[in-house]
Scaffold this motif. Structure first.
Motif, PDB file in Angstrom:
ATOM      1  N   ARG A  56      33.952   0.066  57.476  1.00  0.00           N
ATOM      2  CA  ARG A  56      35.587   0.005  57.483  1.00  0.00           C
ATOM      3  C   ARG A  56      36.293   0.958  56.500  1.00  0.00           C
ATOM      4  NH1 ARG A  56      33.965  -2.456  61.420  1.00  0.00           N
ATOM      5  NH2 ARG A  56      34.453  -4.386  61.901  1.00  0.00           N
ATOM      6  N   LEU A  57      35.531   2.262  56.273  1.00  0.00           N
ATOM      7  CA  LEU A  57      35.904   3.047  55.065  1.00  0.00           C
ATOM      8  C   LEU A  57      37.445   3.256  55.057  1.00  0.00           C
ATOM      9  CD1 LEU A  57      35.072   4.471  52.698  1.00  0.00           C
ATOM     10  CD2 LEU A  57      34.698   6.359  54.050  1.00  0.00           C
ATOM     11  N   PRO A  58      37.983   3.749  56.271  1.00  0.00           N
ATOM     12  CA  PRO A  58      39.633   4.370  55.971  1.00  0.00           C
ATOM     13  C   PRO A  58      40.367   3.168  55.556  1.00  0.00           C
ATOM     14  CG  PRO A  58      38.508   4.995  58.070  1.00  0.00           C
ATOM     15  CD  PRO A  58      37.353   4.158  57.354  1.00  0.00           C
ATOM     16  N   TRP A  59      40.158   1.844  56.257  1.00  0.00           N
ATOM     17  CA  TRP A  59      41.091   0.467  56.076  1.00  0.00           C
ATOM     18  C   TRP A  59      40.847  -0.094  54.591  1.00  0.00           C
ATOM     19  CZ3 TRP A  59      44.830  -0.120  59.217  1.00  0.00           C
ATOM     20  CH2 TRP A  59      44.679   0.555  60.647  1.00  0.00           C
ATOM     21  N   VAL A  60      39.417   0.114  54.243  1.00  0.00           N
ATOM     22  CA  VAL A  60      39.035  -0.582  52.665  1.00  0.00           C
ATOM     23  C   VAL A  60      39.842   0.544  51.965  1.00  0.00           C
ATOM     24  CG1 VAL A  60      36.998  -0.549  51.194  1.00  0.00           C
ATOM     25  CG2 VAL A  60      36.632  -1.625  53.490  1.00  0.00           C
ATOM     26  N   LEU A  61      39.699   1.820  51.727  1.00  0.00           N
ATOM     27  CA  LEU A  61      40.279   2.551  51.036  1.00  0.00           C
ATOM     28  C   LEU A  61      41.931   2.408  51.159  1.00  0.00           C
ATOM     29  CD1 LEU A  61      38.523   5.849  51.497  1.00  0.00           C
ATOM     30  CD2 LEU A  61      38.089   4.287  49.645  1.00  0.00           C
ATOM     31  N   ALA A  62      42.573   2.253  52.099  1.00  0.00           N
ATOM     32  CA  ALA A  62      43.891   1.849  52.403  1.00  0.00           C
ATOM     33  C   ALA A  62      44.358   0.844  51.567  1.00  0.00           C
ATOM     34  CB  ALA A  62      44.330   2.125  53.744  1.00  0.00           C
ATOM     35  N   ALA A  63      43.439  -0.425  51.779  1.00  0.00           N
ATOM     36  CA  ALA A  63      43.812  -1.686  51.106  1.00  0.00           C
ATOM     37  C   ALA A  63      43.756  -1.388  49.670  1.00  0.00           C
ATOM     38  CB  ALA A  63      42.766  -2.550  51.602  1.00  0.00           C
ATOM     39  N   GLY A  64      42.736  -0.616  49.214  1.00  0.00           N
ATOM     40  CA  GLY A  64      42.509  -0.478  47.681  1.00  0.00           C
ATOM     41  C   GLY A  64      43.652   0.306  47.120  1.00  0.00           C
ATOM     42  N   LEU A  65      44.154   1.416  47.941  1.00  0.00           N
ATOM     43  CA  LEU A  65      45.197   2.285  47.462  1.00  0.00           C
ATOM     44  C   LEU A  65      46.495   1.312  47.294  1.00  0.00           C
ATOM     45  CD1 LEU A  65      44.776   5.727  49.235  1.00  0.00           C
ATOM     46  CD2 LEU A  65      44.442   5.238  46.815  1.00  0.00           C
ATOM     47  N   GLY A  66      46.781   0.304  48.373  1.00  0.00           N
ATOM     48  CA  GLY A  66      47.880  -0.586  48.255  1.00  0.00           C
ATOM     49  C   GLY A  66      47.852  -1.363  47.123  1.00  0.00           C
ATOM     50  N   LEU A  67      46.611  -1.973  46.789  1.00  0.00           N
ATOM     51  CA  LEU A  67      46.706  -3.022  45.834  1.00  0.00           C
ATOM     52  C   LEU A  67      47.012  -1.988  44.291  1.00  0.00           C
ATOM     53  CD1 LEU A  67      43.234  -4.854  46.336  1.00  0.00           C
ATOM     54  CD2 LEU A  67      45.782  -5.737  46.220  1.00  0.00           C
ATOM     55  N   ALA A  68      46.263  -0.605  44.352  1.00  0.00           N
ATOM     56  CA  ALA A  68      46.592   0.141  42.859  1.00  0.00           C
ATOM     57  C   ALA A  68      48.111   0.370  43.028  1.00  0.00           C
ATOM     58  CB  ALA A  68      45.745   1.412  43.364  1.00  0.00           C
ATOM     59  N   LEU A  69      48.741   0.615  44.155  1.00  0.00           N
ATOM     60  CA  LEU A  69      50.010   1.094  43.875  1.00  0.00           C
ATOM     61  C   LEU A  69      50.946   0.005  43.434  1.00  0.00           C
ATOM     62  CD1 LEU A  69      52.282   3.170  44.581  1.00  0.00           C
ATOM     63  CD2 LEU A  69      52.302   2.324  47.164  1.00  0.00           C
ATOM     64  N   LEU A  70      50.668  -1.144  44.174  1.00  0.00           N
ATOM     65  CA  LEU A  70      51.414  -2.427  43.452  1.00  0.00           C
ATOM     66  C   LEU A  70      51.360  -2.534  42.106  1.00  0.00           C
ATOM     67  CD1 LEU A  70      51.256  -4.653  46.671  1.00  0.00           C
ATOM     68  CD2 LEU A  70      53.310  -3.456  45.858  1.00  0.00           C
ATOM     69  N   GLY A  71      49.990  -2.497  41.790  1.00  0.00           N
ATOM     70  CA  GLY A  71      49.801  -2.606  40.269  1.00  0.00           C
ATOM     71  C   GLY A  71      50.340  -1.587  39.461  1.00  0.00           C
TER      72      GLY A  71
END
Length: 376
Positions: A56-71
Protein backbone atom coordinates in the motif's frame (compact mmCIF):
# COMPACT_ATOMS: atom_id res chain seq x y z
CA UNK A 1 -2.94 58.65 26.56
CA UNK A 2 -5.14 59.86 29.37
CA UNK A 3 -6.03 57.49 32.16
CA UNK A 4 -9.75 56.87 32.44
CA UNK A 5 -11.68 58.76 35.04
CA UNK A 6 -11.87 55.63 37.16
CA UNK A 7 -11.26 52.01 36.33
CA UNK A 8 -14.13 49.93 37.69
CA UNK A 9 -13.91 46.37 38.97
CA UNK A 10 -15.88 45.30 35.89
CA UNK A 11 -13.29 46.88 33.61
CA UNK A 12 -10.47 45.31 35.58
CA UNK A 13 -12.15 41.91 35.36
CA UNK A 14 -12.64 42.42 31.62
CA UNK A 15 -8.92 43.08 31.26
CA UNK A 16 -8.12 40.04 33.39
CA UNK A 17 -10.50 37.90 31.31
CA UNK A 18 -8.74 39.01 28.13
CA UNK A 19 -5.43 38.07 29.73
CA UNK A 20 -6.97 34.71 30.61
CA UNK A 21 -8.12 34.20 27.00
CA UNK A 22 -4.60 34.95 25.82
CA UNK A 23 -3.28 32.48 28.37
CA UNK A 24 -5.63 29.81 27.01
CA UNK A 25 -4.21 30.39 23.55
CA UNK A 26 -0.64 30.28 24.83
CA UNK A 27 -1.28 27.08 26.80
CA UNK A 28 -3.04 25.35 23.92
CA UNK A 29 -0.35 26.37 21.45
CA UNK A 30 2.45 25.19 23.73
CA UNK A 31 0.75 21.82 24.20
CA UNK A 32 -0.02 21.50 20.50
CA UNK A 33 3.66 21.82 19.63
CA UNK A 34 4.46 18.68 21.64
CA UNK A 35 2.42 16.03 19.88
CA UNK A 36 2.57 16.31 16.10
CA UNK A 37 5.80 14.41 15.52
CA UNK A 38 4.66 11.41 17.61
CA UNK A 39 1.77 10.69 15.23
CA UNK A 40 4.23 10.46 12.35
CA UNK A 41 6.59 8.18 14.32
CA UNK A 42 3.71 5.98 15.48
CA UNK A 43 2.40 5.66 11.93
CA UNK A 44 5.89 4.74 10.74
CA UNK A 45 6.05 1.92 13.31
CA UNK A 46 2.67 0.55 12.26
CA UNK A 47 3.76 0.58 8.61
CA UNK A 48 7.29 -0.78 9.10
CA UNK A 49 6.12 -3.78 11.12
CA UNK A 50 3.61 -4.79 8.45
CA UNK A 51 3.50 -5.47 4.71
CA UNK A 52 1.77 -2.20 3.97
CA UNK A 53 4.98 -0.52 2.83
CA UNK A 54 5.10 -2.98 -0.04
CA UNK A 55 1.40 -3.48 -0.74
CA UNK A 56 0.00 0.00 0.00
CA UNK A 57 2.95 2.31 -0.60
CA UNK A 58 1.14 5.28 -2.25
CA UNK A 59 -1.61 5.33 0.38
CA UNK A 60 0.84 4.85 3.23
CA UNK A 61 2.95 7.79 2.04
CA UNK A 62 -0.11 9.98 1.53
CA UNK A 63 -1.25 9.23 5.08
CA UNK A 64 2.19 10.04 6.45
CA UNK A 65 2.30 13.31 4.54
CA UNK A 66 -1.15 14.22 5.87
CA UNK A 67 0.00 13.66 9.46
CA UNK A 68 3.20 15.62 8.83
CA UNK A 69 1.28 18.52 7.26
CA UNK A 70 -1.17 18.78 10.15
CA UNK A 71 1.75 18.61 12.56
CA UNK A 72 3.66 21.34 10.70
CA UNK A 73 0.64 23.67 10.64
CA UNK A 74 0.78 23.79 14.43
CA UNK A 75 3.99 25.79 14.15
CA UNK A 76 2.40 28.67 12.26
CA UNK A 77 3.06 31.92 14.17
CA UNK A 78 0.24 33.14 16.37
CA UNK A 79 -1.24 36.52 15.33
CA UNK A 80 -1.76 39.46 17.67
CA UNK A 81 -4.60 39.08 20.17
CA UNK A 82 -6.02 42.57 20.75
CA UNK A 83 -9.33 41.30 22.11
CA UNK A 84 -11.16 38.18 23.27
CA UNK A 85 -12.69 37.65 19.82
CA UNK A 86 -9.23 37.41 18.24
CA UNK A 87 -8.18 34.95 20.93
CA UNK A 88 -11.27 32.82 20.22
CA UNK A 89 -10.46 32.77 16.50
CA UNK A 90 -6.94 31.52 17.16
CA UNK A 91 -8.27 28.88 19.56
CA UNK A 92 -10.75 27.68 16.93
CA UNK A 93 -7.95 27.40 14.38
CA UNK A 94 -5.79 25.39 16.77
CA UNK A 95 -8.66 23.12 17.73
CA UNK A 96 -9.46 22.52 14.06
CA UNK A 97 -5.89 21.29 13.57
CA UNK A 98 -5.93 19.15 16.70
CA UNK A 99 -9.30 17.57 15.96
CA UNK A 100 -8.28 17.09 12.34
CA UNK A 101 -5.19 15.21 13.50
CA UNK A 102 -7.27 13.13 15.94
CA UNK A 103 -9.78 12.26 13.23
CA UNK A 104 -7.06 11.33 10.75
CA UNK A 105 -5.26 9.19 13.32
CA UNK A 106 -8.48 7.38 14.24
CA UNK A 107 -9.25 6.72 10.57
CA UNK A 108 -5.73 5.44 9.85
CA UNK A 109 -5.73 3.10 12.83
CA UNK A 110 -9.15 1.77 11.82
CA UNK A 111 -7.78 1.17 8.31
CA UNK A 112 -4.69 -0.55 9.74
CA UNK A 113 -6.91 -2.88 11.78
CA UNK A 114 -9.19 -3.79 8.88
CA UNK A 115 -6.66 -4.09 6.01
CA UNK A 116 -4.83 -7.47 5.88
CA UNK A 117 -1.72 -5.65 4.70
CA UNK A 118 -1.33 -4.36 8.29
CA UNK A 119 -2.13 -7.70 9.97
CA UNK A 120 1.35 -8.11 11.46
CA UNK A 121 1.13 -4.76 13.26
CA UNK A 122 -2.34 -5.08 14.77
CA UNK A 123 -1.04 -5.05 18.33
CA UNK A 124 1.06 -1.95 17.58
CA UNK A 125 -2.05 -0.33 16.11
CA UNK A 126 -4.09 -1.02 19.26
CA UNK A 127 -1.31 0.32 21.45
CA UNK A 128 -0.99 3.38 19.20
CA UNK A 129 -4.70 4.12 19.51
CA UNK A 130 -4.73 3.90 23.29
CA UNK A 131 -1.39 5.61 23.97
CA UNK A 132 -1.98 8.66 21.77
CA UNK A 133 -5.58 9.00 22.99
CA UNK A 134 -4.23 8.97 26.56
CA UNK A 135 -1.74 11.70 25.72
CA UNK A 136 -4.49 13.69 23.98
CA UNK A 137 -6.76 13.54 27.04
CA UNK A 138 -4.02 14.83 29.32
CA UNK A 139 -2.66 17.53 27.00
CA UNK A 140 -5.90 19.01 25.71
CA UNK A 141 -8.23 18.91 28.70
CA UNK A 142 -8.12 22.73 28.61
CA UNK A 143 -11.46 22.48 26.77
CA UNK A 144 -13.64 19.59 27.92
CA UNK A 145 -15.90 19.22 24.88
CA UNK A 146 -13.02 19.35 22.39
CA UNK A 147 -10.99 16.88 24.43
CA UNK A 148 -13.93 14.43 24.53
CA UNK A 149 -14.40 14.82 20.79
CA UNK A 150 -10.72 14.26 20.04
CA UNK A 151 -10.46 11.11 22.16
CA UNK A 152 -13.66 9.76 20.59
CA UNK A 153 -12.33 10.41 17.08
CA UNK A 154 -9.14 8.54 17.93
CA UNK A 155 -10.58 5.48 19.69
CA UNK A 156 -14.12 4.78 18.48
CA UNK A 157 -13.33 3.94 14.81
CA UNK A 158 -10.86 1.18 15.77
CA UNK A 159 -13.06 -0.04 18.63
CA UNK A 160 -15.98 -0.27 16.21
CA UNK A 161 -13.84 -2.25 13.74
CA UNK A 162 -12.74 -4.62 16.51
CA UNK A 163 -16.34 -5.12 17.69
CA UNK A 164 -17.60 -5.83 14.17
CA UNK A 165 -14.85 -8.35 13.53
CA UNK A 166 -15.50 -10.24 16.77
CA UNK A 167 -13.17 -12.56 18.62
CA UNK A 168 -11.32 -9.83 20.53
CA UNK A 169 -13.65 -9.29 23.48
CA UNK A 170 -10.84 -8.94 26.02
CA UNK A 171 -9.05 -6.28 23.96
CA UNK A 172 -12.31 -4.46 23.27
CA UNK A 173 -13.24 -4.49 26.97
CA UNK A 174 -9.82 -3.18 27.96
CA UNK A 175 -10.09 -0.35 25.43
CA UNK A 176 -13.57 0.49 26.72
CA UNK A 177 -12.28 0.64 30.32
CA UNK A 178 -9.41 2.87 29.14
CA UNK A 179 -11.88 5.12 27.33
CA UNK A 180 -13.92 5.58 30.52
CA UNK A 181 -10.71 6.31 32.41
CA UNK A 182 -9.77 8.98 29.85
CA UNK A 183 -13.19 10.59 30.25
CA UNK A 184 -12.56 10.83 33.99
CA UNK A 185 -9.06 12.22 33.37
CA UNK A 186 -10.43 14.93 31.07
CA UNK A 187 -13.14 15.93 33.57
CA UNK A 188 -10.70 16.22 36.47
CA UNK A 189 -7.91 17.88 34.48
CA UNK A 190 -10.33 20.40 32.99
CA UNK A 191 -11.77 21.21 36.42
CA UNK A 192 -8.27 21.85 37.77
CA UNK A 193 -7.32 23.95 34.75
CA UNK A 194 -10.47 26.09 34.96
CA UNK A 195 -9.97 26.60 38.70
CA UNK A 196 -6.43 27.76 38.04
CA UNK A 197 -7.63 30.23 35.40
CA UNK A 198 -10.36 31.56 37.70
CA UNK A 199 -7.77 32.09 40.41
CA UNK A 200 -5.52 33.85 37.90
CA UNK A 201 -8.38 36.20 36.97
CA UNK A 202 -9.00 37.06 40.62
CA UNK A 203 -5.30 37.64 41.28
CA UNK A 204 -4.89 39.75 38.12
CA UNK A 205 -7.95 41.82 39.04
CA UNK A 206 -6.68 42.51 42.54
CA UNK A 207 -3.16 43.24 41.33
CA UNK A 208 -4.38 45.63 38.63
CA UNK A 209 -6.74 47.32 41.07
CA UNK A 210 -3.94 48.00 43.53
CA UNK A 211 -1.61 49.15 40.76
CA UNK A 212 -4.35 51.45 39.47
CA UNK A 213 -5.02 52.84 42.92
CA UNK A 214 -1.34 53.61 43.33
CA UNK A 215 -1.41 55.74 40.16
CA UNK A 216 -4.85 57.36 40.14
CA UNK A 217 -6.38 60.16 42.19
CA UNK A 218 -9.56 58.74 43.70
CA UNK A 219 -11.69 61.90 43.40
CA UNK A 220 -10.86 63.11 39.90
CA UNK A 221 -9.93 59.82 38.26
CA UNK A 222 -6.85 61.53 36.82
CA UNK A 223 -3.32 60.29 37.39
CA UNK A 224 -1.97 61.23 40.80
CA UNK A 225 1.05 63.43 41.44
CA UNK A 226 3.47 60.52 41.78
CA UNK A 227 2.52 58.94 38.46
CA UNK A 228 2.49 62.34 36.78
CA UNK A 229 6.01 63.05 38.03
CA UNK A 230 7.24 59.70 36.73
CA UNK A 231 5.78 60.37 33.28
CA UNK A 232 7.08 63.95 33.20
CA UNK A 233 10.59 62.94 34.26
CA UNK A 234 10.68 60.20 31.61
CA UNK A 235 9.44 62.58 28.91
CA UNK A 236 12.07 65.22 29.64
CA UNK A 237 14.89 62.75 30.34
CA UNK A 238 15.07 61.94 26.63
CA UNK A 239 15.92 65.63 26.08
CA UNK A 240 13.84 65.76 22.94
CA UNK A 241 11.57 68.58 21.79
CA UNK A 242 7.82 68.05 21.54
CA UNK A 243 7.06 67.89 25.27
CA UNK A 244 4.62 70.52 26.58
CA UNK A 245 3.72 71.00 30.24
CA UNK A 246 0.37 72.54 31.24
CA UNK A 247 -0.52 73.46 34.83
CA UNK A 248 -3.96 74.76 35.80
CA UNK A 249 -5.32 76.19 39.03
CA UNK A 250 -9.03 76.77 39.69
CA UNK A 251 -9.56 80.44 40.49
CA UNK A 252 -10.83 81.30 43.99
CA UNK A 253 -11.42 77.67 44.81
CA UNK A 254 -11.30 78.32 48.56
CA UNK A 255 -14.26 80.65 48.19
CA UNK A 256 -16.19 77.87 46.46
CA UNK A 257 -15.60 75.57 49.43
CA UNK A 258 -16.37 78.28 51.98
CA UNK A 259 -19.56 79.48 50.25
CA UNK A 260 -21.04 76.29 48.77
CA UNK A 261 -19.40 73.52 50.82
CA UNK A 262 -16.83 70.84 50.17
CA UNK A 263 -19.29 68.65 48.25
CA UNK A 264 -19.64 71.42 45.68
CA UNK A 265 -15.85 71.81 45.70
CA UNK A 266 -15.43 68.11 44.93
CA UNK A 267 -17.86 68.44 42.03
CA UNK A 268 -15.77 71.30 40.67
CA UNK A 269 -12.63 69.14 40.79
CA UNK A 270 -14.45 66.34 38.97
CA UNK A 271 -15.82 68.73 36.34
CA UNK A 272 -12.44 70.36 35.75
CA UNK A 273 -10.87 66.90 35.44
CA UNK A 274 -13.43 65.96 32.77
CA UNK A 275 -12.74 69.21 30.92
CA UNK A 276 -8.99 68.57 31.05
CA UNK A 277 -9.45 65.06 29.74
CA UNK A 278 -11.65 66.32 26.93
CA UNK A 279 -9.21 69.04 25.93
CA UNK A 280 -6.17 66.81 25.73
CA UNK A 281 -7.74 63.57 24.46
CA UNK A 282 -6.77 64.38 20.86
CA UNK A 283 -3.07 64.61 21.73
CA UNK A 284 -0.70 62.12 23.24
CA UNK A 285 -0.35 62.94 26.91
CA UNK A 286 -1.14 62.24 30.55
CA UNK A 287 -3.41 64.42 32.68
CA UNK A 288 -3.15 64.47 36.47
CA UNK A 289 -4.35 66.05 39.67
CA UNK A 290 -1.29 67.69 41.17
CA UNK A 291 -2.87 68.60 44.49
CA UNK A 292 -5.91 70.47 45.79
CA UNK A 293 -7.43 72.49 42.96
CA UNK A 294 -4.35 72.21 40.77
CA UNK A 295 -4.29 69.86 37.77
CA UNK A 296 -1.88 69.49 34.88
CA UNK A 297 -0.98 67.58 31.76
CA UNK A 298 2.14 66.42 29.96
CA UNK A 299 1.50 66.65 26.22
CA UNK A 300 3.68 64.80 23.73
CA UNK A 301 4.64 65.35 20.10
CA UNK A 302 3.29 68.91 19.86
CA UNK A 303 4.93 72.33 19.86
CA UNK A 304 4.32 75.43 21.98
CA UNK A 305 1.75 76.91 19.57
CA UNK A 306 -0.31 73.71 19.52
CA UNK A 307 -0.02 73.46 23.29
CA UNK A 308 -1.29 77.03 23.68
CA UNK A 309 -4.34 76.15 21.55
CA UNK A 310 -5.05 73.17 23.81
CA UNK A 311 -4.77 75.40 26.89
CA UNK A 312 -7.18 78.00 25.47
CA UNK A 313 -9.65 75.28 24.57
CA UNK A 314 -9.40 73.96 28.11
CA UNK A 315 -9.99 77.40 29.61
CA UNK A 316 -13.14 77.83 27.49
CA UNK A 317 -14.40 74.39 28.46
CA UNK A 318 -14.06 75.24 32.15
CA UNK A 319 -15.81 78.59 31.66
CA UNK A 320 -18.74 76.74 30.14
CA UNK A 321 -19.20 74.42 33.13
CA UNK A 322 -22.21 75.02 35.39
CA UNK A 323 -22.53 73.47 38.84
CA UNK A 324 -26.02 73.20 40.27
CA UNK A 325 -26.87 73.66 43.96
CA UNK A 326 -29.62 72.07 46.08
CA UNK A 327 -31.66 75.28 46.03
CA UNK A 328 -31.88 75.17 42.23
CA UNK A 329 -29.29 77.86 41.58
CA UNK A 330 -25.93 77.23 40.00
CA UNK A 331 -22.47 78.70 39.77
CA UNK A 332 -19.44 78.56 37.51
CA UNK A 333 -15.70 78.77 37.96
CA UNK A 334 -12.74 79.97 35.96
CA UNK A 335 -9.16 78.77 35.78
CA UNK A 336 -5.70 80.19 35.29
CA UNK A 337 -3.25 78.21 33.20
CA UNK A 338 0.50 78.24 32.76
CA UNK A 339 2.03 76.42 29.80
CA UNK A 340 5.48 75.88 28.33
CA UNK A 341 7.41 73.64 25.96
CA UNK A 342 10.56 71.76 26.92
CA UNK A 343 13.63 73.13 25.17
CA UNK A 344 16.72 70.90 25.49
CA UNK A 345 18.97 73.90 24.85
CA UNK A 346 17.31 76.00 27.51
CA UNK A 347 16.15 73.61 30.19
CA UNK A 348 18.65 71.54 32.11
CA UNK A 349 15.92 69.12 33.22
CA UNK A 350 12.19 68.83 33.71
CA UNK A 351 12.29 70.74 36.98
CA UNK A 352 13.56 73.83 35.15
CA UNK A 353 10.54 73.73 32.83
CA UNK A 354 8.19 73.11 35.74
CA UNK A 355 9.47 76.20 37.58
CA UNK A 356 8.91 78.34 34.50
CA UNK A 357 5.39 77.01 33.93
CA UNK A 358 4.57 77.49 37.60
CA UNK A 359 5.76 81.09 37.34
CA UNK A 360 3.60 81.54 34.23
CA UNK A 361 0.61 80.23 36.20
CA UNK A 362 1.15 82.85 38.90
CA UNK A 363 1.43 85.53 36.24
CA UNK A 364 -1.97 84.44 34.97
CA UNK A 365 -3.33 84.75 38.52
CA UNK A 366 -1.74 88.15 39.04
CA UNK A 367 -2.95 89.35 35.65
CA UNK A 368 -6.61 88.96 36.53
CA UNK A 369 -7.17 85.17 36.44
CA UNK A 370 -9.18 83.26 33.81
CA UNK A 371 -6.35 83.40 31.31
CA UNK A 372 -3.49 81.44 29.80
CA UNK A 373 0.11 82.60 30.12
CA UNK A 374 2.82 80.85 28.12
CA UNK A 375 6.49 80.64 29.02
CA UNK A 376 8.42 83.08 26.90
Amino acid sequence: MNPPRMTTITELRRAATLASARQRVADLRERALLGGVFYVFSWALIVLYSEALTLRLPWVLAAGLGLALLGALRFLPSPQLPDAEAADRVQHRLWALLLGMAGLWGALCCWAWIDPAFAASRMITAIGVVSLATAYSQLYAVRRAQAFTGVALMMLPTMTAIALEGGHNGLLLMMAVNLLFLVAVIIRSNREYEAKLDLDIELRTERDRYVRLSRVDALSGLANRGHFQTVFDAATASREAGVVLLVLDVDRFKQVNDRFGHVAGDRVIIGVAEALRGAVEAVRGVSARLGGEEVGAVLRDIDAVQGLAVAEDLRRRINALRFSLPDGSDFNVTASIGIGAFDPKKHRDGDALYREVDAALYKAKAGGRNRVVAVQ
